[in-house]
Design a protein around this motif. Structure first.
Motif, short mmCIF file in Angstrom:
data_model
loop_
_atom_site.label_atom_id
_atom_site.label_comp_id
_atom_site.label_asym_id
_atom_site.label_seq_id
_atom_site.Cartn_x
_atom_site.Cartn_y
_atom_site.Cartn_z
N UNK A 12 0.68 -1.33 -0.09
CA UNK A 12 0.00 0.01 0.03
C UNK A 12 0.97 1.28 -0.17
N UNK A 13 1.94 1.39 0.85
CA UNK A 13 2.62 2.50 0.82
C UNK A 13 3.46 2.85 -0.31
N UNK A 14 3.84 1.75 -0.86
CA UNK A 14 4.71 2.03 -2.08
C UNK A 14 3.84 2.45 -3.32
N UNK A 15 2.74 2.05 -3.46
CA UNK A 15 1.72 2.62 -4.29
C UNK A 15 1.04 4.06 -3.84
N UNK A 16 0.98 4.16 -2.81
CA UNK A 16 0.51 5.45 -2.27
C UNK A 16 1.64 6.69 -2.67
N UNK A 17 2.97 6.35 -2.69
CA UNK A 17 4.09 6.81 -2.78
C UNK A 17 4.32 7.05 -4.30
N UNK A 18 4.07 6.14 -5.01
CA UNK A 18 4.16 6.29 -6.47
C UNK A 18 3.14 7.26 -7.00
N UNK A 23 1.65 12.56 -9.07
CA UNK A 23 0.71 13.73 -9.20
C UNK A 23 1.62 15.03 -9.00
N UNK A 24 2.67 15.13 -8.19
CA UNK A 24 3.45 16.17 -7.91
C UNK A 24 4.21 16.54 -9.13
N UNK A 25 4.60 15.62 -9.75
CA UNK A 25 5.32 15.77 -11.21
C UNK A 25 4.23 16.27 -12.16
N UNK A 26 3.22 16.01 -12.24
CA UNK A 26 2.11 16.54 -13.18
C UNK A 26 1.90 17.88 -12.75
N UNK A 27 1.60 18.20 -11.34
CA UNK A 27 1.61 19.70 -10.91
C UNK A 27 2.57 20.66 -11.29
N UNK A 28 3.66 20.23 -11.13
CA UNK A 28 4.85 20.91 -11.59
C UNK A 28 4.84 21.19 -13.11
N UNK A 29 4.52 20.34 -13.77
CA UNK A 29 4.39 20.60 -15.27
C UNK A 29 3.49 21.39 -15.70
N UNK A 30 2.29 21.15 -15.16
CA UNK A 30 0.99 21.94 -15.25
C UNK A 30 1.13 23.24 -14.81
N UNK A 31 1.55 23.37 -13.48
CA UNK A 31 1.62 24.73 -12.75
C UNK A 31 2.90 25.28 -12.47
N UNK A 32 3.77 25.06 -13.29
CA UNK A 32 5.20 25.34 -13.10
C UNK A 32 5.30 26.72 -12.91
N UNK A 33 4.76 27.57 -13.76
CA UNK A 33 4.59 29.15 -13.42
C UNK A 33 4.18 29.51 -12.20
#
Length: 56
Positions: A12-18, A23-33
């Motif tokens: 569970x923890x490994x899946x959650x972390x992944x 999600x964080x990588x996507x947020x950085x890409x989408x909302x980088x500015x």
């Protein structure tokens, strides 16, 4: 104890972390500015606080 064993056996923890990492990588890409502007604004506030505390 059963809950902990279940989470360990299901990875569970490994899946959650992944999922969070993705999600964080996507947020950085989408909302980088937006994130860069927030970082700059935070730095400006911290600088102003230091100046006030220094009595300037």
């Amino acid at each position: 104890m059963a809950d902990v064993r279940c989470k360990e056996s299901s990875l569970f923890a490994e899946g959650w972390r992944a999922a969070e990492t993705e999600n964080q990588a996507s947020a950085r890409a989408d909302d980088g500015e937006v994130l860069r502007k927030a970082k700059t604004a935070r730095a400006e506030v911290r600088r102003a606080i230091r100046e006030v505390l220094a009595g300037r």
